[in-house]
Scaffold this motif. Structure first.
Motif, PDB file in Angstrom:
ATOM      1  N   LYS A  21     -13.077  -1.910  29.513  1.00  0.00           N
ATOM      2  CA  LYS A  21     -13.799  -1.419  28.552  1.00  0.00           C
ATOM      3  C   LYS A  21     -14.208   0.144  28.927  1.00  0.00           C
ATOM      4  O   LYS A  21     -14.238   0.516  30.278  1.00  0.00           O
ATOM      5  N   TYR A  22     -14.595   0.737  28.162  1.00  0.00           N
ATOM      6  CA  TYR A  22     -15.006   2.265  28.325  1.00  0.00           C
ATOM      7  C   TYR A  22     -15.682   2.727  27.055  1.00  0.00           C
ATOM      8  O   TYR A  22     -15.600   2.332  25.849  1.00  0.00           O
ATOM      9  N   GLY A  23     -16.615   3.767  27.480  1.00  0.00           N
ATOM     10  CA  GLY A  23     -17.308   4.508  26.519  1.00  0.00           C
ATOM     11  C   GLY A  23     -16.927   6.018  26.248  1.00  0.00           C
ATOM     12  O   GLY A  23     -16.050   6.284  27.145  1.00  0.00           O
ATOM     13  N   GLY A  24     -17.044   6.304  24.966  1.00  0.00           N
ATOM     14  CA  GLY A  24     -16.555   7.693  24.778  1.00  0.00           C
ATOM     15  C   GLY A  24     -15.533   7.666  23.456  1.00  0.00           C
ATOM     16  O   GLY A  24     -15.541   8.812  22.853  1.00  0.00           O
ATOM     17  N   PHE A  25     -14.893   6.760  23.044  1.00  0.00           N
ATOM     18  CA  PHE A  25     -14.179   6.675  21.995  1.00  0.00           C
ATOM     19  C   PHE A  25     -14.952   6.635  20.749  1.00  0.00           C
ATOM     20  O   PHE A  25     -14.769   7.398  19.673  1.00  0.00           O
ATOM     21  N   TYR A  26     -16.197   5.809  20.775  1.00  0.00           N
ATOM     22  CA  TYR A  26     -17.106   6.035  19.627  1.00  0.00           C
ATOM     23  C   TYR A  26     -18.214   6.992  20.008  1.00  0.00           C
ATOM     24  O   TYR A  26     -18.659   6.899  21.505  1.00  0.00           O
ATOM     25  N   ASP A  27     -18.870   7.697  19.172  1.00  0.00           N
ATOM     26  CA  ASP A  27     -20.027   8.576  19.399  1.00  0.00           C
ATOM     27  C   ASP A  27     -19.767   9.297  20.810  1.00  0.00           C
ATOM     28  O   ASP A  27     -20.426   9.580  21.790  1.00  0.00           O
ATOM     29  N   ALA A  34     -12.577  18.808  26.263  1.00  0.00           N
ATOM     30  CA  ALA A  34     -12.199  17.428  26.273  1.00  0.00           C
ATOM     31  C   ALA A  34     -13.358  16.413  25.833  1.00  0.00           C
ATOM     32  O   ALA A  34     -14.432  16.859  25.842  1.00  0.00           O
ATOM     33  N   THR A  35     -12.925  15.243  25.848  1.00  0.00           N
ATOM     34  CA  THR A  35     -13.929  14.066  25.398  1.00  0.00           C
ATOM     35  C   THR A  35     -13.997  13.439  26.841  1.00  0.00           C
ATOM     36  O   THR A  35     -12.957  13.055  27.779  1.00  0.00           O
ATOM     37  N   ALA A  36     -15.327  12.808  27.047  1.00  0.00           N
ATOM     38  CA  ALA A  36     -15.491  12.307  28.443  1.00  0.00           C
ATOM     39  C   ALA A  36     -15.408  10.859  28.227  1.00  0.00           C
ATOM     40  O   ALA A  36     -16.108  10.245  27.132  1.00  0.00           O
ATOM     41  N   TYR A  37     -14.833  10.153  28.803  1.00  0.00           N
ATOM     42  CA  TYR A  37     -14.685   8.607  28.955  1.00  0.00           C
ATOM     43  C   TYR A  37     -14.904   8.025  30.077  1.00  0.00           C
ATOM     44  O   TYR A  37     -14.883   8.415  31.069  1.00  0.00           O
ATOM     45  N   LEU A  38     -16.220   6.949  29.781  1.00  0.00           N
ATOM     46  CA  LEU A  38     -16.387   6.255  30.962  1.00  0.00           C
ATOM     47  C   LEU A  38     -16.266   4.689  31.190  1.00  0.00           C
ATOM     48  O   LEU A  38     -16.574   4.021  30.502  1.00  0.00           O
ATOM     49  N   PRO A  39     -15.140   4.324  31.979  1.00  0.00           N
ATOM     50  CA  PRO A  39     -15.002   3.020  32.028  1.00  0.00           C
ATOM     51  C   PRO A  39     -16.343   2.537  32.599  1.00  0.00           C
ATOM     52  O   PRO A  39     -17.363   2.748  33.372  1.00  0.00           O
ATOM     53  N   TYR A  40     -16.410   0.991  31.993  1.00  0.00           N
ATOM     54  CA  TYR A  40     -17.845   0.287  32.186  1.00  0.00           C
ATOM     55  C   TYR A  40     -17.522  -1.195  32.519  1.00  0.00           C
ATOM     56  O   TYR A  40     -16.491  -1.610  31.762  1.00  0.00           O
ATOM     57  N   THR A  41     -18.467  -1.920  33.073  1.00  0.00           N
ATOM     58  CA  THR A  41     -18.548  -3.196  33.045  1.00  0.00           C
ATOM     59  C   THR A  41     -19.949  -3.665  32.774  1.00  0.00           C
ATOM     60  O   THR A  41     -20.942  -3.159  33.422  1.00  0.00           O
ATOM     61  N   GLN A  42     -20.039  -4.506  31.969  1.00  0.00           N
ATOM     62  CA  GLN A  42     -21.316  -4.842  31.086  1.00  0.00           C
ATOM     63  C   GLN A  42     -21.907  -3.539  30.727  1.00  0.00           C
ATOM     64  O   GLN A  42     -21.297  -2.863  29.848  1.00  0.00           O
ATOM     65  N   ASN A  43     -23.014  -3.080  31.371  1.00  0.00           N
ATOM     66  CA  ASN A  43     -23.569  -2.025  30.943  1.00  0.00           C
ATOM     67  C   ASN A  43     -23.953  -0.920  32.105  1.00  0.00           C
ATOM     68  O   ASN A  43     -24.451   0.188  31.733  1.00  0.00           O
ATOM     69  N   ASP A  44     -22.906  -0.985  32.846  1.00  0.00           N
ATOM     70  CA  ASP A  44     -22.982  -0.133  33.892  1.00  0.00           C
ATOM     71  C   ASP A  44     -21.755   0.497  34.197  1.00  0.00           C
ATOM     72  O   ASP A  44     -20.737  -0.072  33.807  1.00  0.00           O
ATOM     73  N   THR A  45     -21.835   1.830  34.553  1.00  0.00           N
ATOM     74  CA  THR A  45     -20.506   2.666  34.831  1.00  0.00           C
ATOM     75  C   THR A  45     -19.662   2.047  35.979  1.00  0.00           C
ATOM     76  O   THR A  45     -20.164   1.730  36.801  1.00  0.00           O
ATOM     77  N   LEU A  46     -18.568   1.873  35.856  1.00  0.00           N
ATOM     78  CA  LEU A  46     -17.670   1.138  36.668  1.00  0.00           C
ATOM     79  C   LEU A  46     -17.034   2.157  37.676  1.00  0.00           C
ATOM     80  O   LEU A  46     -17.090   3.594  37.791  1.00  0.00           O
TER      81      LEU A  46
END
Length: 402
Positions: A21-27, A34-46
């Motif tokens: 799972k990762y953040g950055g695709f939405y909002d 560049a766009t910043a993508y952050l892999p995460y597990t539950q609510n924490d950055t991986l």
């Protein structure tokens, strides 16, 4: 992870192949190009896995007859003949160190590139290869530049030319002038120049007039658009046709020291990157053409700066407060004023000390530390700060120049 905003992410996987799972695709949050993508597990950055597998695709415009209104190092540029993508464009995934606020741009690599209709493929730091595919490998950390398409390679003992179409004599003269710059830098800074340079000529996707050109450096590559290399060479005099070409290549070659050997960061990033390289180019041209060259350089910039106002370096709180005029025109004058006030040997030691203290935060306290380590006492520096460094009206600098 940073990736060019024009790409569409398919999947992120860890070293076991598990989809992340990762953040950055939405909002999404932008960081430059560049766009910043952050892999995460539950609510924490991986935590960064040992291997990160990224799948992405993108479609880009091809500029041929109708050109874009701008071109710059951060653009992935297709012109129908070649594709150019430098590290600034984030054409490959760049790991971002959030804690230390830095991009991990320099990487060792083992890359296979496939381009079905390419005659030549080049990855920065490796020898160019014939298309349609090639495998590139480097155990030396590099910033990655891709240049692929239909062009020829000219490999010479001291340099390589991509897409240049130089005669043997033109290439020799070009090399002689570049060699004179490098030899001066070795003497001035007492640091070896450890790279064989690749000169890359690319067609910009921005329209250029006949006298305009621009370029950038991703060591060990110097890329130029606009005027062809061969148009700059006088084979009879064995010189560049004008001193401005000498300034340009001196500046770009100077980035081996200020940028490559001593990376710039923090509030005075652009001073320690661009202003230092520009000052080196002034000294290189003076060594080649005499002190009259420096006097002419100053005289040409005086009318440009007469109405400029700036924020003193001690008050800079963000790198972008040092704009183009500041970094390329005004700040080099500060260094020339330091040279007149404290002597050329002192400023030479200042330049060397920066290289010897690479890796520190390049902010104003660092600048002062380097000045004092070069032999300037506190009383003299405070006097210089009052008369030069703290001035906001740029035209006052000319009272302190040679």
């Amino acid at each position: 992870m940073l990736l060019y905003r024009g790409f569409n992410i398919g999947l992120l996987r860890n070293d076991t192949g598990q989809v992340l799972k990762y953040g950055g695709f939405y909002d999404d949050k932008f960081s430059g190009e560049a766009t910043a993508y952050l892999p995460y597990t539950q609510n924490d950055t991986l935590a960064l896995p040992a291997k990160l597998r990224v799948t992405y695709t993108g479609a880009f415009p091809i500029y041929t007859d109708t050109l874009n209104s701008f071109d710059f190092k951060g653009l992935i540029a297709f012109n129908g003949k070649t594709v150019r993508a430098a590290e600034q464009s984030k054409w490959y995934p760049v790991i971002y160190d959030v804690k230390n606020d830095r991009e991990l741009l320099e990487v060792t690599y083992d890359i296979e590139v496939t381009c079905k209709d390419c005659q030549t493929i080049y990855i920065n730091g490796s020898a160019p290869q014939a298309g349609p595919s090639g495998k590139f490998h480097s155990t030396i950390p590099r910033q990655l530049l891709l240049f692929a398409g239909n062009y020829v390679v000219q490999a010479l003992p001291n340099s390589t030319f991509l897409n240049a179409d130089l005669s043997a004599d033109e290439a020799a003269v070009f090399n002689e002038n570049i060699g004179s710059i490098i030899n001066f830098y070795r003497f001035y800074l007492q640091v070896p120049y450890g790279e064989k340079i690749t000169f890359m000529q690319h067609r910009s996707v921005e329209p250029f007039g006949p006298k305009r050109s621009w370029g950038f450096v991703t060591f060990p590559t110097i890329a130029v658009a606009g005027k062809p290399f061969k148009s700059e060479i006088d084979t009879q005099k064995r010189l560049f046709k004008n001193i401005y070409s000498y300034y340009f290549y001196s500046h770009e070659l100077g980035h081996y020291y200020y940028g490559q050997s001593a990376p710039a960061n923090s509030t005075l990033k652009w001073f320690f990157l661009e202003s230092m390289a520009e000052f080196l180019s002034i000294k290189a041209a003076e060594n080649k053409y005499g002190k009259e060259a420096t006097q002419k350089y100053i005289a040409e910039r005086k009318p440009l700066m007469k109405d400029w106002k700036v924020k003193p370096l001690s008050q800079i709180s963000s790198p972008n407060q040092i704009g183009d005029g500041y970094r390329y025109t005004y700040a080099p004058m500060i260094l020339l004023a330091m040279e007149k006030n404290f002597g050329s040997k002192t400023v030479q030691r200042f330049c060397r000390n920066i290289l010897q203290n690479a890796g520190q935060r390049t902010d104003y306290p660092f600048l002062v530390k380097m000045v004092k380590s070069a032999g300037v006492n506190d009383k003299d520096w405070k006097a210089f700060e009052a008369t030069v460094m703290e001035q906001t009206e740029c035209n006052k600098i000319f009272d302190h120049l040679p």
